[in-house]
Design a protein around this motif. Sequence first.
Motif, mmCIF file in Angstrom:
data_model
loop_
_atom_site.group_PDB
_atom_site.id
_atom_site.type_symbol
_atom_site.label_atom_id
_atom_site.label_comp_id
_atom_site.label_asym_id
_atom_site.label_seq_id
_atom_site.Cartn_x
_atom_site.Cartn_y
_atom_site.Cartn_z
ATOM 1 N N THR A 144 0.842 -1.206 0.000
ATOM 2 C CA THR A 144 0.000 0.000 0.000
ATOM 3 C C THR A 144 0.875 1.253 0.000
ATOM 4 O O THR A 144 0.389 2.343 -0.269
ATOM 5 N N GLN A 145 2.161 1.097 0.311
ATOM 6 C CA GLN A 145 3.067 2.240 0.316
ATOM 7 C C GLN A 145 3.652 2.437 -1.088
ATOM 8 O O GLN A 145 4.010 1.460 -1.757
ATOM 9 N N PRO A 146 3.747 3.675 -1.539
ATOM 10 C CA PRO A 146 4.255 3.925 -2.888
ATOM 11 C C PRO A 146 5.784 3.838 -2.946
ATOM 12 O O PRO A 146 6.448 3.612 -1.923
ATOM 13 N N ILE A 147 6.312 4.001 -4.130
ATOM 14 C CA ILE A 147 7.748 4.186 -4.326
ATOM 15 C C ILE A 147 7.926 5.553 -4.963
ATOM 16 O O ILE A 147 7.168 5.931 -5.858
ATOM 17 N N VAL A 148 8.883 6.307 -4.449
ATOM 18 C CA VAL A 148 9.204 7.619 -5.011
ATOM 19 C C VAL A 148 10.562 7.505 -5.683
ATOM 20 O O VAL A 148 11.546 7.103 -5.053
ATOM 21 N N SER A 149 10.606 7.824 -6.973
ATOM 22 C CA SER A 149 11.798 7.606 -7.797
ATOM 23 C C SER A 149 12.290 8.938 -8.346
ATOM 24 O O SER A 149 11.548 9.638 -9.040
ATOM 25 N N VAL A 150 13.537 9.289 -8.032
ATOM 26 C CA VAL A 150 14.119 10.574 -8.427
ATOM 27 C C VAL A 150 15.183 10.327 -9.490
ATOM 28 O O VAL A 150 16.094 9.512 -9.281
ATOM 29 N N SER A 151 15.073 11.007 -10.617
ATOM 30 C CA SER A 151 16.035 10.840 -11.715
ATOM 31 C C SER A 151 16.958 12.042 -11.799
ATOM 32 O O SER A 151 16.491 13.183 -11.831
ATOM 33 N N LEU A 152 18.264 11.789 -11.856
ATOM 34 C CA LEU A 152 19.260 12.857 -11.919
ATOM 35 C C LEU A 152 20.297 12.539 -12.990
ATOM 36 O O LEU A 152 20.687 11.385 -13.169
ATOM 37 N N GLY A 153 20.739 13.581 -13.684
ATOM 38 C CA GLY A 153 21.790 13.386 -14.688
ATOM 39 C C GLY A 153 21.248 13.000 -16.040
ATOM 40 O O GLY A 153 20.205 13.506 -16.479
ATOM 41 N N LEU A 154 21.949 12.107 -16.714
ATOM 42 C CA LEU A 154 21.591 11.746 -18.093
ATOM 43 C C LEU A 154 20.153 11.243 -18.193
ATOM 44 O O LEU A 154 19.659 10.579 -17.279
ATOM 45 N N PRO A 155 19.495 11.551 -19.316
ATOM 46 C CA PRO A 155 18.119 11.076 -19.512
ATOM 47 C C PRO A 155 18.069 9.572 -19.729
ATOM 48 O O PRO A 155 19.063 8.943 -20.110
ATOM 49 N N ALA A 156 16.902 9.004 -19.483
ATOM 50 C CA ALA A 156 16.712 7.567 -19.673
ATOM 51 C C ALA A 156 15.310 7.314 -20.210
ATOM 52 O O ALA A 156 14.429 8.173 -20.113
ATOM 53 N N THR A 157 15.139 6.144 -20.784
ATOM 54 C CA THR A 157 13.808 5.700 -21.194
ATOM 55 C C THR A 157 13.332 4.654 -20.211
ATOM 56 O O THR A 157 13.925 3.575 -20.093
ATOM 57 N N PHE A 158 12.271 5.003 -19.478
ATOM 58 C CA PHE A 158 11.664 4.093 -18.509
ATOM 59 C C PHE A 158 10.684 3.204 -19.257
ATOM 60 O O PHE A 158 9.871 3.686 -20.041
ATOM 61 N N LEU A 159 10.775 1.913 -19.042
ATOM 62 C CA LEU A 159 9.872 0.951 -19.664
ATOM 63 C C LEU A 159 8.821 0.596 -18.628
ATOM 64 O O LEU A 159 9.140 0.034 -17.577
ATOM 65 N N ARG A 171 6.963 3.475 -23.181
ATOM 66 C CA ARG A 171 8.276 4.111 -23.024
ATOM 67 C C ARG A 171 8.064 5.524 -22.482
ATOM 68 O O ARG A 171 7.418 6.350 -23.119
ATOM 69 N N VAL A 172 8.578 5.777 -21.296
ATOM 70 C CA VAL A 172 8.385 7.069 -20.627
ATOM 71 C C VAL A 172 9.751 7.734 -20.485
ATOM 72 O O VAL A 172 10.630 7.196 -19.812
ATOM 73 N N PRO A 173 9.959 8.895 -21.126
ATOM 74 C CA PRO A 173 11.261 9.567 -20.969
ATOM 75 C C PRO A 173 11.386 10.169 -19.569
ATOM 76 O O PRO A 173 10.456 10.810 -19.077
ATOM 77 N N LEU A 174 12.529 9.950 -18.936
ATOM 78 C CA LEU A 174 12.817 10.551 -17.629
ATOM 79 C C LEU A 174 14.055 11.418 -17.763
ATOM 80 O O LEU A 174 15.083 10.953 -18.265
ATOM 81 N N VAL A 175 13.955 12.663 -17.301
ATOM 82 C CA VAL A 175 15.094 13.576 -17.390
ATOM 83 C C VAL A 175 15.479 14.080 -16.004
ATOM 84 O O VAL A 175 14.750 13.879 -15.021
ATOM 85 N N HIS A 176 16.624 14.728 -15.961
ATOM 86 C CA HIS A 176 17.163 15.309 -14.729
ATOM 87 C C HIS A 176 16.090 16.086 -13.958
ATOM 88 O O HIS A 176 15.483 16.996 -14.524
ATOM 89 N N GLY A 177 15.878 15.732 -12.720
ATOM 90 C CA GLY A 177 14.928 16.456 -11.873
ATOM 91 C C GLY A 177 13.533 15.869 -11.829
ATOM 92 O O GLY A 177 12.709 16.302 -11.022
ATOM 93 N N ASP A 178 13.260 14.889 -12.687
ATOM 94 C CA ASP A 178 11.927 14.274 -12.665
ATOM 95 C C ASP A 178 11.751 13.397 -11.426
ATOM 96 O O ASP A 178 12.703 12.738 -10.978
ATOM 97 N N VAL A 179 10.543 13.380 -10.914
ATOM 98 C CA VAL A 179 10.201 12.492 -9.798
ATOM 99 C C VAL A 179 8.967 11.693 -10.208
ATOM 100 O O VAL A 179 7.947 12.266 -10.603
ATOM 101 N N PHE A 180 9.100 10.399 -10.144
ATOM 102 C CA PHE A 180 8.045 9.475 -10.552
ATOM 103 C C PHE A 180 7.536 8.818 -9.262
ATOM 104 O O PHE A 180 8.308 8.206 -8.532
ATOM 105 N N VAL A 181 6.246 8.995 -9.001
ATOM 106 C CA VAL A 181 5.659 8.401 -7.799
ATOM 107 C C VAL A 181 4.681 7.335 -8.243
ATOM 108 O O VAL A 181 3.823 7.596 -9.088
#
Length: 217
Positions: A144-159, A171-181
């Motif tokens: 029931t608890q989420p995960i908080v994911s912080v992306s820093l530096g080079l961009p990535a493609t999240f699958l 395919r979700v692009p993640l860039v520096h400073g993005d936070v995925f909850v």
Amino acid sequence: MSTADLFGGLLAPPPETPVAPGAVLLHGFALADAPAILAAIGAVTAQAPFRQMTTPGGFRMSVAMSNCGPLGWITDRRGYRYAPLDPDSGQPWPAIPPVLLRLALAAAARADFEHFIPDACLINRYAPGSKMALHQDRDEHDFTQPIVSVSLGLPATFLFGGLERSDKAARVPLVHGDVFVWGGPARLRFHGIAPLKDGSHPATGACRINLTLRKAG
Ligand code: MD6
Ligand code: FE
């Protein structure tokens, strides 16, 4: 007229994107704190250096990892698990830096997870070519608890896949400073990271750092 209309959707990227039920991408949410977070993570990884761990199947991961918090995620020939001590040093993992903890709680609240109490932060470092195979995060006790994911530096493609390994992944692009909850109905979705492209980022150099905060215990 909405802000997005005013800016023609070009100058002002949407502050958040609902990626799936239970999963929201907060664009640039960590941008202002990124320098402080990276400095703090540098201190953490001076105490608990990055290492490439081995999967239960005997493969060396391409991603280098460390942890902070009361629990740290590890893998070796015996399996995947959370452990209170760094197996390389026998010492407790360093504490989660306050600036990172504050950011994670704010991001969770913004995504309507009001009572997030992380006790583990996995630190992933990707060099160009590093990738993360499709997996579920299921070594935690409380889904029931989420995960908080912080992306820093080079961009990535999240699958971002579904609840079955064979489900097609978005395919979700993640860039520096993005936070995925993500949590709730998205919590056990399969996901991974496509091989990192070559490049250099002013904040990190030739790598991507990903921080995932969880309630593991
Ligand atoms: C990464 N992230 O972004 C890998 N897992 O480098 C994950 O594996 C992950 O971002 C669970 C929840 C969010 C994530
Ligand atoms: Fe994961």
